[in-house]
Design an enzyme around this catalytic site. Structure first.
Site, PDB file in Angstrom:
ATOM      1  N   ASP A 307      -8.328   4.938  23.471  1.00  0.00           N
ATOM      2  CA  ASP A 307      -9.473   4.104  23.154  1.00  0.00           C
ATOM      3  C   ASP A 307     -10.357   4.920  22.209  1.00  0.00           C
ATOM      4  O   ASP A 307     -10.025   6.060  21.865  1.00  0.00           O
ATOM      5  CB  ASP A 307     -10.202   3.664  24.443  1.00  0.00           C
ATOM      6  CG  ASP A 307     -11.065   2.444  24.218  1.00  0.00           C
ATOM      7  OD1 ASP A 307     -11.401   1.763  25.186  1.00  0.00           O
ATOM      8  OD2 ASP A 307     -11.396   2.158  23.040  1.00  0.00           O
TER       9      ASP A 307
HETATM   10  C1  GLC Z   1     -13.841  -0.144  22.450  1.00  0.00           C
HETATM   11  C2  GLC Z   1     -13.172  -0.792  23.629  1.00  0.00           C
HETATM   12  C3  GLC Z   1     -11.798  -1.324  23.341  1.00  0.00           C
HETATM   13  C4  GLC Z   1     -11.674  -1.751  21.890  1.00  0.00           C
HETATM   14  C5  GLC Z   1     -11.862  -0.515  21.041  1.00  0.00           C
HETATM   15  C6  GLC Z   1     -11.752  -0.821  19.538  1.00  0.00           C
HETATM   16  O1  GLC Z   1     -14.570   0.960  22.853  1.00  0.00           O
HETATM   17  O2  GLC Z   1     -13.107  -0.047  24.826  1.00  0.00           O
HETATM   18  O3  GLC Z   1     -11.546  -2.410  24.245  1.00  0.00           O
HETATM   19  O4  GLC Z   1     -10.395  -2.323  21.658  1.00  0.00           O
HETATM   20  O5  GLC Z   1     -13.104   0.127  21.290  1.00  0.00           O
HETATM   21  O6  GLC Z   1     -12.784  -1.652  19.144  1.00  0.00           O
END
Ligand code: GLC
Length: 744
Positions: A307
């Protein structure tokens, strides 16, 4: 001599081959090549730096002119990033379809032409409830509402629309669906989940994965889903996002894993990692979870992506690594394939060092890069990575918006309807509408729409109805009065509101939650805001019946509102046609058929899931599976083919008759539960084993069946995943009816 020459020529060929190949496009497909062979061939030509570049994902906001999601490329900077770091993937942006098309054409063209091997980019987007980063896109209800439809075919229809509006633009990687279990109502990502039940989460998520990926195959370059956030993310001790969670192996196996497993079995090709820590270890550094569990036990073979900035966060947020280089070591050792680094290139530098020092082998790098290359090949990116003109026209099609309205209308849950105050009948001529979401588009579309936490009102589509305008449309012969919320410190304003409200025949009051995303939505108290409670209380002081519409991402405690309202409709964040769906339910054009996919708490400090243990109480304001209709359904004649089950393989058949005793056709969802009376690992008081939704015409009956294999349905996993099947008493339950049976 001859052999010598041959060897020499061969040697020369081998040395020059990689460079000779680069002219002949390295990624072109030989007729017989498999995906793996094509990926292997490409990998052999790559330098270590190029390989590590493929493992890196950067946010587009780092290379746009305004350093935000706006789609204007800083071309010189972008070229530098490609030339210097050979970055293989980019993430996120926002704008209209034409801006996306132009932007991605430029990006892919530059990446292919200005890199040695011309490998196209993997472009990622969070289209988590429709094509929510495209101005013209169709915005569906967030998952918590979609799951209340208990209709996987409806979820699949929404997924196909999302694919039709995502893949043609070259957005080849969709960071959806969330497969986390919505079991903690404090958790600010609750609305992104499919509710508290493992079976419902798995079924809805798998339906999304199958339909989304199948639909995207219709386009020159496809788009793949991404399960998230693996694993144990959604029940942190304090309910706050990205804070420690203690999850026993048995809870992991019985509650958190099944949904992810269903998505993997449905063909999931990529997985995003949970940013939090589980049992004291950040998941991004957990080989036990990312390798032993995900790859070896759950047989996931796709790409594992971190993430956002989560390798950096091993240092800054978790303190599990002393510095970034150690963090990179732990994350790559644990099993990540791609780093959503977003704004930093240090990962590339450190991973190069770790390989040169021998702490990470190049063979380990090759495993990740081969998965990433195979993904790009499977997506069809080598053949076409740029947007596909022909199909991009479907974005925002009227037929898509019709499906969005159907999704919202068939998901909303009628929680209370005292004296059948809904639907609003002929005797209602003047309708008072008030509250924070009465005349708002952004609150209907919800977070993750055009911007991370939702965009300002004027960014939402011109032609999008609000609840107010939709009601004017729905009730052409009635008067819709939009009443301003009073300043509750002013007795004058309160009196004026009461006077206006009292002059109406019915009141529709919207209450709920302002928009939030992730940790921005952390709260200390689950009770709904004071201003909402006061508004409903004031409205209730008049003699005008009050219908409350809940626009919220999680079940805020509303006990007094429950007392003061005649009717209550849970609408979640219902999307681009949420206003029309609400108006249609208020008028009776739509029949409410949603049921709660979660337990609605009656207290801020004590709440349990419906699968509570014998030592717990279950006292929600509204139970899991609760949902009213404008008709009544009578259940009768529950039968079980066998009440003394002798062996684990012979199927057992259950059936029940459901009669629509009212005068209107309506859909009913039948929920089949099983209770295991005794278990060496304590058993839930009941567990959903099947759900089925069907239309039952007025006055007619339909028989619903549930066939199960005792060895599968009556067993449960221990911490190792070993399935335990214990002899003893069980109960089959469906809507207040139950049949006892025994497994001998
Ligand atoms: C965010 C979220 C995730 C998302 C990612 C990209 O922090 O936790 O669900 O897909 O960043 O935007």
């Amino acid at each position: 001599m001859k052999h010598m020459f041959l060897k020499l020529t061969l040697g020369l060929l081998l040395i020059t081959a990689p460079f000779a190949c680069k002219q002949a496009s390295s990624s072109k497909k030989a007729v017989t090549d498999t995906v793996e062979q094509r990926a292997e061939r490409l990998l052999e030509q790559m330098t270590l730096k190029e390989k590590i570049g493929q493992m890196t994902q950067i946010c587009f906001s780092e290379v746009t002119e305004t350093r935000d999601k706006t789609l204007r490329l800083d071309e010189e900077l972008f070229r530098e990033v490609i030339a210097q770091y050979q970055v293989g993937s980019f993430l996120s942006g926002t704008g209209n379809a034409a801006e996306w098309k132009q932007f991605l054409e430029k990006v892919q063209k530059t990446a292919v032409e200005e890199s040695r091997l011309g490998i196209p980019l993997l472009i990622a987007i969070d289209h988590v409830h429709g094509s929510n980063y495209i101005d013209e896109g169709t915005i569906f209800p967030h998952n918590i509402l979609m799951s209340c439809s208990f209709d996987t075919s409806l979820m699949a229809r929404a997924a196909r629309v999302t694919a039709r509006e995502t893949a043609p633009l070259g957005l080849s990687w969709n960071f959806a669906p969330v497969m986390d279990l919505g079991k903690n109502p404090y958790w600010p990502r609750f609305y992104e989940t499919f509710g508290e039940d493992p079976l419902v989460c798995g079924a809805m998520g798998a339906a999304f994965v199958r339909a989304y990926q199948a639909e995207s195959k219709k386009f020159p370059s496809q788009s793949f889903a991404c399960g998230k956030h693996f694993i144990g993310y959604s029940d942190p001790e304090t309910g706050w996002d990205r804070t420690p969670a203690d999850v026993s192996d048995q809870t992991m196996a019985e509650y958190f894993m099944p949904a992810f497993q269903q998505a993997i079995d449905a063909g999931l090709q990529t997985m995003m990692v949970n940013s939090g820590e589980v049992n004291g270890r950040p998941v991004h550094a957990s080989k036990r979870l990312l390798d032993d569990l995900l790859r070896k036990r759950m047989n996931f073979e796709g790409v594992v992506v971190t993430d956002i900035k989560d390798i950096q966060k091993l240092v800054s947020m978790h303190g599990s690594a002393a510095n970034l280089k150690e963090a990179v070591y732990h994350a790559v050792h644990a099993g990540i394939d791609m780093n959503m680094a977003c704004s930093s290139f240090d990962f590339i530098t450190h991973l190069n060092e770790l390989v040169e020092e021998g702490r990470i082998t190049e063979a380990r790098i090759d495993r990740s890069v081969k998965r990433i290359l195979a993904l790009k090949i499977r997506l069809g990116l080598m053949e076409q990575a740029t947007p596909d003109e022909a199909h991009a026209s479907a974005i925002g099609a009227a037929s898509h918006k019709t499906i969005a309205e159907q999704a919202a209308a068939e998901s909303m849950v009628l929680l209370k309807n005292q004296d059948a105050s809904l639907p609003l009948g002929g005797d209602v001529q003047k309708i008072g509408l008030a509250g924070f979401a009465a005349h708002s588009k952004r609150l209907l579309n919800g977070p993750w729409t055009y911007e991370w936490m939702g965009a300002k009102e004027e960014r939402n589509p011109e032609d999008m109805p609000t609840i107010y305008t939709a009601m004017q449309e729905e009730f052409p012969k009635k008067e819709i009065r939009h009443l301003q919320v009073p300043d509750f410190t002013s007795s004058k304003e309160k009196a004026a509101f009461k006077q206006k409200a009292g002059a109406c025949d019915a009141l529709v009051i919207t209450v709920g939650e302002e928009l939030y995303s992730e940790f921005k939505g952390n709260i200390e108290n689950l009770r709904i805001g004071e201003e909402h409670r006061k508004l409903v209380a004031l409205a209730a002081e008049t003699n005008t019946p009050v219908a409350v519409i809940l626009i919220e991402g999680r079940p805020r405690v509303i006990n007094d509102i429950h007392e003061n309202a005649n009717a209550i409709l849970f609408a979640g964040y219902p999307g681009i046609r949420g206003g029309t769906a609400i108006a249609g339910l208020l008028s009776g054009r739509h029949m409410p058929s949603g049921k709660l996919s979660f337990s609605y708490p009656s207290s801020v400090g004590h709440f349990t899931n419906y699968y509570r243990k014998k030592s717990q109480t279950y006292d929600p304001l509204y139970a899991f599976g609760h949902g009213l209709s404008y008709t009544e359904f009578a259940y009768s004649n529950l039968q079980l083919s066998d009440t003394l089950i002798q062996d684990a393989e012979t199927p057992v058949k259950a059936r029940v008759t459901v009669t629509n005793t009212g005068d209107r056709d309506a859909k009913e969802t039948v929920l089949w539960y099983i209770r295991d009376e005794v278990g060496q690992i304590t058993r839930p008081m009941k567990m959903l084993k099947k759900f089925e939704k069907a239309l039952i015409p007025a006055g007619e009956s339909k028989t619903f069946t549930f066939e199960f294999i005792p060895g599968e349905t009556l067993s449960y996993p221990d911490g190792t995943g070993e399935m335990l099947l214990e002899k003893g008493a069980f109960r089959l339950m469906v809507k207040g009816h139950e049949e006892k049976f025994y497994y001998r």
